[in-house]
Write an enzyme that holds these catalytic residues in place. Structure first.
Site, short mmCIF file in Angstrom:
data_model
loop_
_atom_site.label_atom_id
_atom_site.label_comp_id
_atom_site.label_asym_id
_atom_site.label_seq_id
_atom_site.Cartn_x
_atom_site.Cartn_y
_atom_site.Cartn_z
N ARG A 165 0.81 -1.22 0.00
CA ARG A 165 0.00 0.00 0.00
C ARG A 165 0.85 1.27 0.00
O ARG A 165 0.30 2.39 -0.03
CB ARG A 165 -0.96 0.02 1.20
CG ARG A 165 -1.98 -1.12 1.18
CD ARG A 165 -3.14 -0.87 2.14
NE ARG A 165 -3.95 0.28 1.73
CZ ARG A 165 -4.96 0.78 2.44
NH1 ARG A 165 -5.26 0.26 3.61
NH2 ARG A 165 -5.65 1.81 2.00
N HIS A 184 -7.68 -1.98 12.47
CA HIS A 184 -7.63 -0.51 12.47
C HIS A 184 -8.64 -0.01 13.51
O HIS A 184 -9.70 -0.63 13.69
CB HIS A 184 -8.09 0.04 11.11
CG HIS A 184 -7.04 0.19 10.07
ND1 HIS A 184 -7.31 0.00 8.73
CD2 HIS A 184 -5.73 0.55 10.13
CE1 HIS A 184 -6.21 0.21 8.02
NE2 HIS A 184 -5.23 0.55 8.85
N CYS A 241 -13.90 3.34 5.90
CA CYS A 241 -12.59 3.19 5.25
C CYS A 241 -12.55 3.93 3.92
O CYS A 241 -11.47 4.30 3.45
CB CYS A 241 -12.29 1.72 4.96
SG CYS A 241 -12.37 0.63 6.37
N1 ARG Z 1 -7.21 -4.08 2.68
C1 ARG Z 1 -7.03 -2.86 3.41
C2 ARG Z 1 -5.95 -3.02 4.45
O1 ARG Z 1 -5.88 -4.05 5.07
C3 ARG Z 1 -8.32 -2.44 4.01
C4 ARG Z 1 -8.27 -1.11 4.66
C5 ARG Z 1 -9.56 -0.72 5.30
N2 ARG Z 1 -9.52 0.60 5.77
C6 ARG Z 1 -9.84 0.99 7.01
N3 ARG Z 1 -9.88 2.26 7.25
N4 ARG Z 1 -10.07 0.15 7.97
O2 ARG Z 1 -5.15 -2.16 4.66
#
Ligand code: ARG
Length: 280
Positions: free
Chosen positions: A103, A178, A272
């Site tokens: 990311r 998160h 998200c």
């Molecule tokens: N696949 C992403 C990750 O694991 C999902 C992020 C979701 N975003 C959030 N704000 N919880 O990073």
């Protein structure tokens, strides 16, 4: 009764018009697994993801909020989750520094967008920091989590750069990796959360800070019910979180359910997908 001074739970709660940054899931996919919800072997329907995301954007616009768009980039399948890209307080931007290399490229995209959008100050975090995924502005303070992504050092950095006191919370359940999967800010003084996602000390702290919080049960938490966007009155949340919707209604909020099942395959929900742009 004046909605701004009303304290009764049946009075209409004051709403503030918000400015949000969203990114269409044009390149959305589950190609890697960085949280327990992601299974690259399970097929994802990108057309359905786009349709569901458009509905979310339409709901936010329908509530009177301003929606701005970040250009999606190929090779960044999680870019739809703009909340993770930055934290914005009073026009000051702290751009994220992602934990996982998959990311990392999203930071540059956010930096470019903010540079072009005339914000007061745009800085990129030196510490591992996943934006509003782990740093939630709650009235006079920032609630910050660590345990899986954002580090305690990043909390201190956020306090320095964003100028609000930071309260550190510890996440303990990898499904709620998160903070915005375990807690939602409803207004300046109220939150809802899932106690079991936090360490015992953090639970005690949350109870002390928010004695009137709405608490989610295991089922609503697993339905991503805490991944909610509130404007102070309307609370946009996943349609599966029925118990939370009922509790919100009883507390005088207006639950606004949306369905994002495709994005949930990546471990994401409505919050998200929404980064709040707070001006000075
Ligand atoms: N696949 C992403 C990750 O694991 C999902 C992020 C979701 N975003 C959030 N704000 N919880 O990073």
């Amino acid at each position: 009764m004046d909605p701004l001074t009303a304290t009764s739970t049946t009075a209409r709660r004051p709403v503030r018009r918000r400015r949000y940054l969203l990114c269409p899931p044009e390149h959305f996919a589950v190609e890697y697994a960085i949280n327990p919800w992601m299974d690259p072997a399970r097929p994802v329907d990108r057309v359905a993801a786009l349709r569901q995301w458009r509905e979310l954007a339409a709901v936010l616009r329908g509530l009177g909020h301003r929606v701005e768009l970040l250009d999606p980039e190929p090779g960044l399948p999680d870019m739809v989750f703009t909340a993770n890209g930055a934290t914005v307080v009073a026009g000051r931007v702290l751009v994220a520094n992602f934990r996982h290399p998959q990311r990392a490229g999203e930071s540059a995209a956010h930096r470019r967008w903010f540079a072009g959008a005339r914000f007061r100050q745009v800085r990129t975090a030196a510490e591992v920091n996943e934006g509003e995924g782990d740093l939630l502005v709650a009235g006079p303070r920032i609630l910050a989590a660590s345990g899986f992504r954002t580090t305690p050092a990043a909390h201190r950095e956020a306090q320095r750069v964003l100028g609000l006191p930071v309260v550190t919370l510890q996440l303990t359940d990898p499904r709620f990796y998160h903070l915005d999967t375990a807690l939602a800010v409803l207004d300046e003084s109220r939150v809802m959360y899932y106690p079991d996602a936090f360490s015992p000390a953090s639970r005690r702290l949350l109870r002390r800070l928010y004695p009137d919080a709405i608490l989610a049960d295991a089922r609503d938490a697993a339905a991503f019910g805490l991944n909610a966007v509130s404007d102070g009155r309307h609370v946009v949340l996943p349609d599966g979180a029925r118990g939370l919707a009922r509790q919100l209604r009883e507390a005088g909020y207006t639950p606004t359910p949306v369905a994002l099942p495709e994005l949930q395959k990546a471990g994401g929900g409505p919050k998200c997908c929404v980064l709040e742009l707070r001006s000075a």
